[in-house]
Motif scaffolding. Structure first.
Motif, short mmCIF file in Angstrom:
data_model
loop_
_atom_site.label_atom_id
_atom_site.label_comp_id
_atom_site.label_asym_id
_atom_site.label_seq_id
_atom_site.Cartn_x
_atom_site.Cartn_y
_atom_site.Cartn_z
N GLU A 177 0.83 -1.20 0.00
CA GLU A 177 0.00 0.00 0.00
C GLU A 177 0.86 1.25 0.00
OE1 GLU A 177 -3.32 2.37 -0.11
OE2 GLU A 177 -3.17 0.20 -0.40
N LEU A 178 1.97 1.22 0.78
CA LEU A 178 2.88 2.36 0.78
C LEU A 178 3.51 2.57 -0.59
CD1 LEU A 178 4.36 4.61 2.23
CD2 LEU A 178 6.02 2.92 3.06
N LYS A 179 3.94 1.46 -1.22
CA LYS A 179 4.50 1.57 -2.57
C LYS A 179 3.48 2.15 -3.54
CE LYS A 179 6.58 -2.09 -4.10
NZ LYS A 179 6.84 -3.52 -4.35
N LYS A 180 2.22 1.70 -3.39
CA LYS A 180 1.17 2.22 -4.27
C LYS A 180 1.01 3.73 -4.08
CE LYS A 180 -3.78 1.69 -5.22
NZ LYS A 180 -5.00 0.95 -4.86
N TYR A 181 1.02 4.16 -2.81
CA TYR A 181 0.89 5.59 -2.55
C TYR A 181 2.07 6.37 -3.13
CZ TYR A 181 1.30 10.01 -0.10
OH TYR A 181 1.46 11.33 0.18
N LEU A 182 3.28 5.83 -2.98
CA LEU A 182 4.46 6.52 -3.52
C LEU A 182 4.42 6.58 -5.04
CD1 LEU A 182 7.19 5.02 -1.16
CD2 LEU A 182 6.18 7.31 -1.06
N ARG A 183 3.94 5.50 -5.66
CA ARG A 183 3.78 5.55 -7.13
C ARG A 183 2.78 6.62 -7.52
NH1 ARG A 183 3.87 -0.17 -6.64
NH2 ARG A 183 1.59 -0.22 -6.76
N GLN A 184 1.72 6.73 -6.74
CA GLN A 184 0.73 7.76 -7.03
C GLN A 184 1.33 9.15 -6.82
OE1 GLN A 184 -2.34 6.49 -4.35
NE2 GLN A 184 -3.28 5.10 -5.83
N GLY A 185 2.20 9.27 -5.80
CA GLY A 185 2.88 10.55 -5.60
C GLY A 185 3.78 10.90 -6.77
N ASN A 186 4.49 9.89 -7.30
CA ASN A 186 5.34 10.11 -8.47
C ASN A 186 4.50 10.50 -9.68
OD1 ASN A 186 7.08 8.98 -10.95
ND2 ASN A 186 8.45 9.46 -9.23
N GLU A 187 3.35 9.81 -9.82
CA GLU A 187 2.44 10.16 -10.91
C GLU A 187 1.88 11.56 -10.70
OE1 GLU A 187 1.64 8.54 -13.72
OE2 GLU A 187 3.22 7.10 -13.21
N PHE A 188 1.68 11.92 -9.41
CA PHE A 188 1.20 13.27 -9.12
C PHE A 188 2.19 14.31 -9.63
CE2 PHE A 188 -1.24 16.41 -7.03
CZ PHE A 188 -0.39 17.24 -6.33
N LYS A 196 14.19 6.44 -8.85
CA LYS A 196 15.34 5.55 -8.71
C LYS A 196 15.65 5.28 -7.24
CE LYS A 196 17.52 7.08 -13.04
NZ LYS A 196 18.72 7.74 -13.64
N ASP A 197 15.59 6.34 -6.43
CA ASP A 197 15.85 6.17 -4.99
C ASP A 197 14.83 5.24 -4.35
OD1 ASP A 197 16.82 9.68 -4.59
OD2 ASP A 197 17.94 7.93 -5.34
N HIS A 198 13.57 5.37 -4.74
CA HIS A 198 12.52 4.51 -4.18
C HIS A 198 12.78 3.06 -4.51
CE1 HIS A 198 9.20 7.81 -3.73
NE2 HIS A 198 10.23 8.00 -2.94
N LYS A 199 13.19 2.77 -5.72
CA LYS A 199 13.45 1.38 -6.12
C LYS A 199 14.57 0.77 -5.28
CE LYS A 199 11.86 1.55 -10.92
NZ LYS A 199 12.25 1.41 -12.35
N ALA A 230 13.11 6.05 5.54
CA ALA A 230 13.76 6.64 4.38
C ALA A 230 12.72 7.11 3.36
CB ALA A 230 14.73 5.64 3.75
N LEU A 231 11.67 6.30 3.15
CA LEU A 231 10.63 6.68 2.19
C LEU A 231 9.84 7.88 2.69
CD1 LEU A 231 9.37 3.14 1.14
CD2 LEU A 231 10.74 4.72 -0.22
N GLN A 232 9.64 7.99 4.01
CA GLN A 232 8.94 9.16 4.53
C GLN A 232 9.78 10.42 4.33
OE1 GLN A 232 6.87 8.77 8.19
NE2 GLN A 232 6.95 10.94 8.68
N ARG A 233 11.09 10.30 4.56
CA ARG A 233 11.95 11.47 4.31
C ARG A 233 11.88 11.87 2.83
NH1 ARG A 233 15.35 8.70 8.03
NH2 ARG A 233 16.50 7.71 6.32
#
Length: 618
Positions: free
Chosen positions: A67-78, A160-163, A265-268
């Protein structure tokens, strides 16, 4: 022109804005991560590392992180959508009036996947799209340089950092799932081997207690050998199962540590993304403050809301609205075949095995308690060093995680003791013990195999002293269960029983020392002997139809080879159907004289049992 809260703004010949006295405008508020002042510090459900674990009652370990990855992908898409929107905004200056409504509708979709103060600020930007119909043509290049190009570079680098961060967490999760699969496989093997050992023991017990037939010495030795081999395989499988559970504990700790580190790290990174968008939007708003007098108030209001964007607060909103659930320490409990008293097993043997295993987990809890003393001293020393500014916070984090994991494992050892005591209490008909861990133990049964889990919520603080006191109080009733018996002593006892059975099968003993008449009216009378209970056909009750086991030895017939012959000294009238009627002088063939009270033999073609005190061996 001075802008409230931002300092002065200067515009160069190329239209680019520069700021003076505005350093505080872009200051990044950092989330307050809970300090490691206790072994169970900071499962804060308002932060990523405390919010994205399992979803509700679902037990899939990867629910939260996915779910967190999904949200981060949505943030990237945002970010991607913002770039495209701003490019379109720059290209459609002369068509703005008629295109702005369509762009506004598209931007509403983009806003669906963001939260909190950032969403409020972005909605104000959308309001500006809707209310204003004209833009200055020179803003096109400014928008590209100040928003689109920097945000595009940031978006690509952040992806790239997220991956890289996600790969580490997924690697530890994959390892944990593989070990959990191995634990499940070894558990099934341990149950199968325990079942095979029980079947072998039942076959041996029936051979020892056989009434009405003679078990050859060779067959008895074969059964005993089968029992020893089955018990050795059972112990080996059980040891492998327990070893795998230790590996699962280590893998669980690695995964949880990777989750905590990765989520932080992902929250930062997410805070950086929000603040980057904040800066982009601020640049966008500032561009028009000095350009369009009629629009000044609109953009000043927009700037105030954008300036109020708080990345930590927005992450709190995300954690509350999108979080899948707080952290729960999930520990697998030990479930053995003998704990399920519904499964058929000889009572004394079940009790002895359960007592042995209770002793094992008692020793394990003692070992964990000793380990905690040393680890607590290390934790206190590391904490004091960090407080003095000399220590490494990462070292404190590592020791804190080790101590928390040790507490969870210690609680698991006491929970295993509690479950074993419950099984022993059910077996002996005594009152079950009490435990503070009961509400956190989940047990389900799958085809006769228990699967127990200890689920410790983040709000629960393991108190080893209280658990130890509770276990010591419960152990006061352990004497009623019997003393632990090792596998070696059980095999020695079985070997002694087999030797005794062999000696009895070869013996030709004389008449009993005394015989007092008490039962039948006749010219000579004898005492009524004790009548043993006949053993139930345990093997037939226990085995299912799919298993292939050799049939028991056939009952003796009058034509079988007799051990000896004897003559009746007294008359005896049978009380049961399987007993022989004796008259003084009758001569019988003896087929089984292993029991001191009742023998088996044949008289005039009829096979049955008769009191040994009534006859004399010829």
């Amino acid at each position: 022109m001075a802008y409230p809260g931002t300092g002065e703004v200067d515009y160069g010949s190329d239209g680019a804005a520069s700021y003076r006295g505005s350093e505080s405008l872009y200051a990044v508020p950092t989330a307050t991560i809970a300090a490691m002042d206790s072994p169970h510090a900071g499962w804060d459900p308002t932060q990523f590392f405390g919010a994205f674990w399992t979803r509700g009652d679902h037990h899939h370990l990867d629910d939260g992180f996915e779910e967190l990855k999904k949200y981060l992908r949505q943030g990237n898409e945002f970010c991607k959508d913002i770039i495209e929107i701003m490019k379109e905004r720059a290209a459609l200056e002369d068509q703005y009036a008629k295109k702005l409504q369509g762009l506004y509708a598209k931007s509403l979709k983009v806003a669906e996947n963001t939260f909190g103060s950032l969403k409020t600020a972005w909605n104000l930007v959308l309001g500006e799209f809707k209310d204003r119909a004209e833009w200055h043509l020179s803003t096109c290049e400014v928008i590209k340089r100040s928003v689109c190009d920097p945000l595009s570079s940031f978006k690509d680098q952040q992806r790239k950092d997220h991956k890289a961060i996600q790969a580490n967490v997924e690697k530890s999760l994959k390892s944990l799932l593989e070990i959990n699969g191995l634990v499940a496989k070894l558990k099934r093997t341990a149950h199968i081997k325990s079942k095979e050992a029980e079947v072998a023991n039942i076959a041996l017990d029936e051979a020892k207690q056989a009434v009405g037939r003679t078990v050859a010495e060779k067959d008895m030795a074969r059964l005993q050998k089968a029992v020893i081999g089955a018990e050795r395989m059972r112990d080996k499988a059980d040891s492998a199962y327990r070893d795998s559970m230790d590996k699962a504990v280590n893998a669980q700790e690695d995964w949880e540590s990777a989750m905590i580190t990765g989520c932080k790290a992902l929250q930062r990174s997410e805070e950086e993304r929000i603040n980057t968008i904040k800066r982009m939007l601020m640049d966008y708003a500032q561009r028009y403050v000095g350009q369009l007098q009629p629009m000044e108030q609109c953009f000043q209001n927009m700037t105030q809301f954008i300036q109020a964007v708080s990345a930590p607060d927005d992450c709190v909103v995300v954690s509350k609205e999108r979080g899948t659930g707080p952290f729960v320490a999930v520990q697998q409990l030990y479930d053995c075949y003998e704990q399920n008293i519904q499964m058929h097993m000889e009572r004394t043997r079940r009790r002895n095995i359960l007592v042995d295993k209770l002793d094992l987990f008692r020793q394990e809890a003692q070992k964990r308690d000793k380990m905690r003393v040393g680890l607590s001293k290390m934790w206190e020393a590391t904490r004091d060093s960090v407080r003095d500014g000399k220590g490494d916070p990462q070292a404190l984090f590592a020791v804190t995680r080790q101590l928390a994991t040790l507490d969870y494992v210690t609680a698991t050892a006491y929970a295993n003791q509690f479950q074993l005591r419950c099984s022993l209490s059910d077996l002996t008909g005594t009152a079950r013990p009490v435990s503070a861990l009961v509400p956190m133990i989940e047990r389900v049964e799958d085809k006769g195999i228990f699967n127990s889990t200890l689920r410790l919520p983040s709000t629960y603080r393991v108190d080893p002293d209280a658990l130890r006191t509770e276990a010591e109080k419960a152990s006061q009733a352990d004497q009623s269960f019997g003393q632990p018996m090792t596998a070696a002593s059980r095999r020695q006892s079985n070997a002694a029983g087999m030797a005794q059975a062999r000696a009895a099968a070869r013996a030709n003993t004389g008449p009993p020392s005394s015989a007092a008449p008490t039962r039948s009216m006749s010219q000579a009378h004898a005492p009524a002997p004790y009548q043993p209970q006949q053993p139930a056909p345990l093997q037939a009750q226990y085995l299912d139809e799919t298993e292939d086991f050799p049939p028991p030895p056939p009952a003796p017939t009058p034509g079988s080879r007799a051990l000896c012959r004897c003559r009746a000294l007294y008359n005896y009238d049978p009380a049961e159907e399987d007993e022989l009627r004796l008259r003084v002088g009758d001569e019988l063939d003896v087929y089984d004289n292993s029991d001191e009270t009742w023998w088996q033999g044949a008289l005039r073609g009829v096979v049955g049992i008769f009191p040994a005190a009534y006859v004399q061996v010829l």
